[in-house]
Design a protein around this motif. Structure first.
Motif, PDB file in Angstrom:
ATOM      1  N   SER A   1      75.193 -64.058   9.929  1.00 58.81           N
ATOM      2  CA  SER A   1      75.772 -64.769  11.064  1.00 58.81           C
ATOM      3  C   SER A   1      74.925 -64.653  12.333  1.00 58.81           C
ATOM      4  O   SER A   1      74.298 -63.623  12.592  1.00 58.81           O
ATOM      5  CB  SER A   1      77.177 -64.226  11.339  1.00 58.81           C
ATOM      6  OG  SER A   1      77.732 -64.852  12.479  1.00 58.81           O
ATOM      7  N   LEU A   2      74.952 -65.714  13.122  1.00 56.94           N
ATOM      8  CA  LEU A   2      74.280 -65.709  14.418  1.00 56.94           C
ATOM      9  C   LEU A   2      75.174 -65.101  15.506  1.00 56.94           C
ATOM     10  O   LEU A   2      74.710 -64.866  16.623  1.00 56.94           O
ATOM     11  CB  LEU A   2      73.902 -67.145  14.810  1.00 56.94           C
ATOM     12  CG  LEU A   2      72.898 -67.852  13.880  1.00 56.94           C
ATOM     13  CD1 LEU A   2      72.658 -69.277  14.359  1.00 56.94           C
ATOM     14  CD2 LEU A   2      71.589 -67.078  13.809  1.00 56.94           C
ATOM     15  N   ALA A   3      76.433 -64.860  15.151  1.00 56.26           N
ATOM     16  CA  ALA A   3      77.362 -64.277  16.121  1.00 56.26           C
ATOM     17  C   ALA A   3      76.924 -62.857  16.488  1.00 56.26           C
ATOM     18  O   ALA A   3      76.288 -62.162  15.705  1.00 56.26           O
ATOM     19  CB  ALA A   3      78.775 -64.261  15.558  1.00 56.26           C
ATOM     20  N   LYS A   4      77.315 -62.432  17.682  1.00 51.08           N
ATOM     21  CA  LYS A   4      76.968 -61.095  18.162  1.00 51.08           C
ATOM     22  C   LYS A   4      78.173 -60.159  18.214  1.00 51.08           C
ATOM     23  O   LYS A   4      78.016 -58.955  18.394  1.00 51.08           O
ATOM     24  CB  LYS A   4      76.341 -61.194  19.562  1.00 51.08           C
ATOM     25  CG  LYS A   4      74.952 -61.842  19.568  1.00 51.08           C
ATOM     26  CD  LYS A   4      73.957 -61.006  18.761  1.00 51.08           C
ATOM     27  CE  LYS A   4      72.559 -61.597  18.810  1.00 51.08           C
ATOM     28  NZ  LYS A   4      71.595 -60.803  17.994  1.00 51.08           N
ATOM     29  N   GLU A   5      79.376 -60.719  18.075  1.00 50.01           N
ATOM     30  CA  GLU A   5      80.587 -59.910  18.116  1.00 50.01           C
ATOM     31  C   GLU A   5      81.485 -60.258  16.937  1.00 50.01           C
ATOM     32  O   GLU A   5      81.580 -61.429  16.547  1.00 50.01           O
ATOM     33  CB  GLU A   5      81.360 -60.143  19.415  1.00 50.01           C
ATOM     34  CG  GLU A   5      80.678 -59.635  20.675  1.00 50.01           C
ATOM     35  CD  GLU A   5      81.569 -59.820  21.881  1.00 50.01           C
ATOM     36  OE1 GLU A   5      81.838 -58.841  22.594  1.00 50.01           O
ATOM     37  OE2 GLU A   5      82.026 -60.962  22.102  1.00 50.01           O
ATOM     38  N   PHE A   6      82.141 -59.229  16.393  1.00 52.04           N
ATOM     39  CA  PHE A   6      83.015 -59.426  15.233  1.00 52.04           C
ATOM     40  C   PHE A   6      84.265 -58.556  15.371  1.00 52.04           C
ATOM     41  O   PHE A   6      84.176 -57.393  15.779  1.00 52.04           O
ATOM     42  CB  PHE A   6      82.295 -59.035  13.937  1.00 52.04           C
ATOM     43  CG  PHE A   6      81.043 -59.824  13.674  1.00 52.04           C
ATOM     44  CD1 PHE A   6      81.059 -60.945  12.852  1.00 52.04           C
ATOM     45  CD2 PHE A   6      79.832 -59.439  14.255  1.00 52.04           C
ATOM     46  CE1 PHE A   6      79.895 -61.665  12.608  1.00 52.04           C
ATOM     47  CE2 PHE A   6      78.669 -60.153  14.022  1.00 52.04           C
ATOM     48  CZ  PHE A   6      78.698 -61.271  13.196  1.00 52.04           C
ATOM     49  N   ILE A   7      85.409 -59.129  15.016  1.00 51.59           N
ATOM     50  CA  ILE A   7      86.650 -58.376  14.900  1.00 51.59           C
ATOM     51  C   ILE A   7      86.852 -58.147  13.410  1.00 51.59           C
ATOM     52  O   ILE A   7      86.844 -59.096  12.617  1.00 51.59           O
ATOM     53  CB  ILE A   7      87.832 -59.157  15.505  1.00 51.59           C
ATOM     54  CG1 ILE A   7      87.603 -59.393  17.002  1.00 51.59           C
ATOM     55  CG2 ILE A   7      89.146 -58.402  15.275  1.00 51.59           C
ATOM     56  CD1 ILE A   7      88.536 -60.435  17.597  1.00 51.59           C
ATOM     57  N   VAL A   8      87.033 -56.898  13.019  1.00 55.22           N
ATOM     58  CA  VAL A   8      87.053 -56.543  11.600  1.00 55.22           C
ATOM     59  C   VAL A   8      88.453 -56.088  11.192  1.00 55.22           C
ATOM     60  O   VAL A   8      88.918 -55.017  11.606  1.00 55.22           O
ATOM     61  CB  VAL A   8      86.021 -55.435  11.306  1.00 55.22           C
ATOM     62  CG1 VAL A   8      85.942 -55.167   9.811  1.00 55.22           C
ATOM     63  CG2 VAL A   8      84.645 -55.823  11.852  1.00 55.22           C
TER      64      VAL A   8
END
Length: 316
Positions: free
Chosen positions: A238-245
């Motif tokens: 992913s190119l995203a920088k933040e993730f909620i897991v």
């Protein structure tokens, strides 16, 4: 435990591994210091498969009891040690072999698909095993007219019914950790981190509401229902920088360790598996040093359970 004591135990474990030709496996939910000394970190089935490819004589499985059983089933020539025999699983405990036999008697023509989070005895009574990563492929491979008994996780079962449009008989079991992650916690985290992608395990009780969010288009591609290894792989791509897991908090350590340029937030700080956390660095050291506690699945249970796992692997 002080940092010096931790370092000394870590060095002792490394020495013992060489002397005893041992390999250490750690599930994604293990405490950080146990993950850090493992040869392989991953999900339960993947770890057993990795160990089977080694020439190790001893496997130290840092996980829960059914995982050690699976390693014993797939690695019959190797000794499998579980550092704490009380490391059980609330989901695996939801059904036993006798309950499954009674359920099968009520649906004599049904195919039994058992989630890998089950005991060896339950696997032995099953036609197929599945993981959260391949469950969809397994269900889709079974003829549409065939009746299916799916167990033991009702949330994974409901998720599979939604994505396949297929009605199944689903056992009313749940993982107490995943069932405790509430949709309102997901919403609160989204409000704080609006640009973050959501990675959610299909065992979560909020997976169905997240599927709805996904289907309406409101998510803008930010909701992903994945296995633990699927979360790792997706985050890498992913190119995203933040993730909620949304799964057990232990996986955040591995995610953050492997992807230092990204940030991972647990959906719920309460999502802690008390059984996974029973394994400590000191217990790993003692288990390897004294070669305790061995988990071995006897015949013919092992062969029958292996058949269900092999059928799964043939399809997925």
């Amino acid at each position: 435990m002080t940092l010096l004591e931790q370092l000394e135990i870590t060095q002792e474990i490394a020495k013992l591994k060489t002397e005893k030709n041992a390999v250490i496996l750690a599930h994604n939910y293990q405490v950080p210091e146990v993950q850090d000394i493992a040869d392989f970190v991953g999900d339960s089935l993947g770890l057993s498969q990795a160990a089977a490819q080694t020439d190790a004589e001893i496997i130290v499985f840092c996980g829960v009891h059914f995982m050690a059983e699976t390693a014993s089933i797939l690695c019959p020539e190797q000794r499998v040690l579980l550092p704490d025999l009380e490391a059980g699983c609330s989901l695996a405990a939801m059904i036993d072999a006798e309950q499954l036999r009674q359920w099968k008697a009520e649906h004599s023509d049904a195919v039994v698909v058992s989630y890998v989070n089950t005991t060896a005895e339950v696997k032995a009574e099953s036609d197929y095993c599945c993981t959260s990563a391949n469950a969809l492929k397994i269900i889709q491979a079974i003829p549409p007219e065939q009746e299916i008994l799916f167990l033991p996780d009702m949330f994974l079962g409901a998720y599979l019914e939604k994505v396949t449009g297929r009605k199944m008989h689903i056992w009313p079991g749940e993982c107490h950790v995943h069932a405790g992650i509430h949709p309102r916690e997901i919403d609160a985290m989204h409000a704080i981190h609006p640009e973050a992608e959501l990675l959610i395990h299909p065992e979560c009780g909020c997976s169905t509401s997240c599927m709805y969010y996904q289907a309406t288009g409101d998510s803008k591609g930010k909701v992903h229902i994945l296995s633990t290894e699927g979360m790792i792989q997706h985050a890498r791509r992913s190119l995203a920088k933040e993730f909620i897991v949304a799964t057990e908090v232990g996986i955040v350590h591995r995610l953050q360790k492997e992807m230092t340029d990204k940030t991972f937030y647990p959906a719920s700080e309460r999502a802690i598996c008390q059984y996974m956390k029973k394994i400590t660095l000191e217990k790993v050291w003692i288990s390897l040093q004294e070669e305790i506690y061995e988990v071995r699945v006897p015949e013919p249970t092992a062969s029958k359970a292996r058949r269900a796992i092999e059928r799964m692997l043939a399809l997925a």
